[in-house]
Design an enzyme around this catalytic site. Structure first.
Site, mmCIF file in Angstrom:
data_model
loop_
_atom_site.group_PDB
_atom_site.id
_atom_site.type_symbol
_atom_site.label_atom_id
_atom_site.label_comp_id
_atom_site.label_asym_id
_atom_site.label_seq_id
_atom_site.Cartn_x
_atom_site.Cartn_y
_atom_site.Cartn_z
ATOM 1 C CG ASP A 75 29.777 -97.689 57.188
ATOM 2 O OD1 ASP A 75 29.302 -98.494 58.015
ATOM 3 O OD2 ASP A 75 30.456 -96.696 57.508
ATOM 4 C CG HIS A 221 32.417 -99.119 52.638
ATOM 5 N ND1 HIS A 221 33.678 -99.083 53.208
ATOM 6 C CD2 HIS A 221 31.819 -97.942 52.956
ATOM 7 C CE1 HIS A 221 33.838 -97.928 53.835
ATOM 8 N NE2 HIS A 221 32.733 -97.225 53.704
#
Length: 255
Positions: A75, A221
């Site tokens: 992400d 991430h």
């Protein structure tokens, strides 16, 4: 999810009943506050935990998948440096992943998005702004966030994405209404690394490994300095245990 909806319905019924009781019999307002508090608590939990599918249906994992396939997701990118490093590690292990990208980041680094796709990975929509207050957006604002990012993705790589992951994993009624219009597949996770909170690389890795299962979705991430370290050792573990890292689309195809 069904239990949550039942509790919510019963709470609303109780609130209405107690209001009527108060009007006619002068009951204590404390008895009215109790179901209201329960309803607010249930709604808050339902908003923050995607797996309850409280406001909308999301793909968290698939128990129907018995083959040792697992989805790696990243992400908040693309990042001008870290994303490239992550792509290099994925290449070394012949692993595929899905990158949920923020629209404004794509505008800054469209070449990184192109490289992600060039190397055989999937792209997902992660809103345009990822604002800290995005959860309070109206339906109109959500549609703007999602469609703007869709347009940027298409402009950058020539094709759009039907995958969407809510910022912070929070869902709301307005987001649900927007998704009903855009028809995106909402993607969650069942294995959260907390790599944005935990700074100890070993702890992050142990947390992920502990919760690995076939058909699962791992949240990472590509904006965190420790991700490259964690990913490399995670892929070694997956290889040792005969797991294959695939895209979200691959998991959806197996359902």
């Amino acid at each position: 999810m069904m239990k949550f909806r039942i509790i919510t319905t019963l709470s609303i019924v109780a609130i209405l009943g107690l209001l009527a009781s108060n009007l006619y019999f002068g009951s204590s307002w404390l008895w009215i506050l109790l179901p209201i508090t329960i309803w607010l608590l249930v709604t808050a939990i339902g908003s923050f935990i995607m797996s309850y599918n409280y406001f909308l249906t999301s793909f968290i994992s698939s128990n129907s998948i018995i083959s040792k396939k697992i989805a790696l997701t990243f992400d908040d990118g693309p990042h001008p440096e870290l994303t490239y490093s992550i792509l290099d590690v994925l290449d070394r292990f012949n692993a595929k992943a899905t990158f949920f990208c923020i629209g404004k980041q794509i505008e800054k680094y469209p070449e990184v998005l192109k490289e992600i796709v060039k190397r055989g990975h999937a792209i997902g929509n992660h809103s345009y702004s990822h604002s800290n207050f995005i959860d309070f957006s109206s339906q109109r604002k959500w549609l703007e966030e999602i469609r703007k990012t869709d347009s940027i993705i298409k402009k950058s790589i020539g094709e759009s994405s039907n995958l969407f992951r809510p910022p912070f994993g929070v869902t709301t009624p307005n987001l649900a209404k927007a998704i009903k219009e855009t028809k995106h597949h909402v993607i969650g996770w069942d294995n959260r690394s907390f790599d944005t909170v935990l700074k100890n690389k070993t702890l992050v890795l142990k947390r992920i490994v502990k919760h690995i299962s076939p058909g699962g979705i791992i949240l990472l991430h590509d904006t965190q300095p420790n991700t490259v370290y964690v990913l490399e050792r995670l892929l070694i573990h997956l290889k040792q245990h005969q797991f294959e890292a695939v895209t979200i689309n691959n998991l959806l195809d197996e359902m």
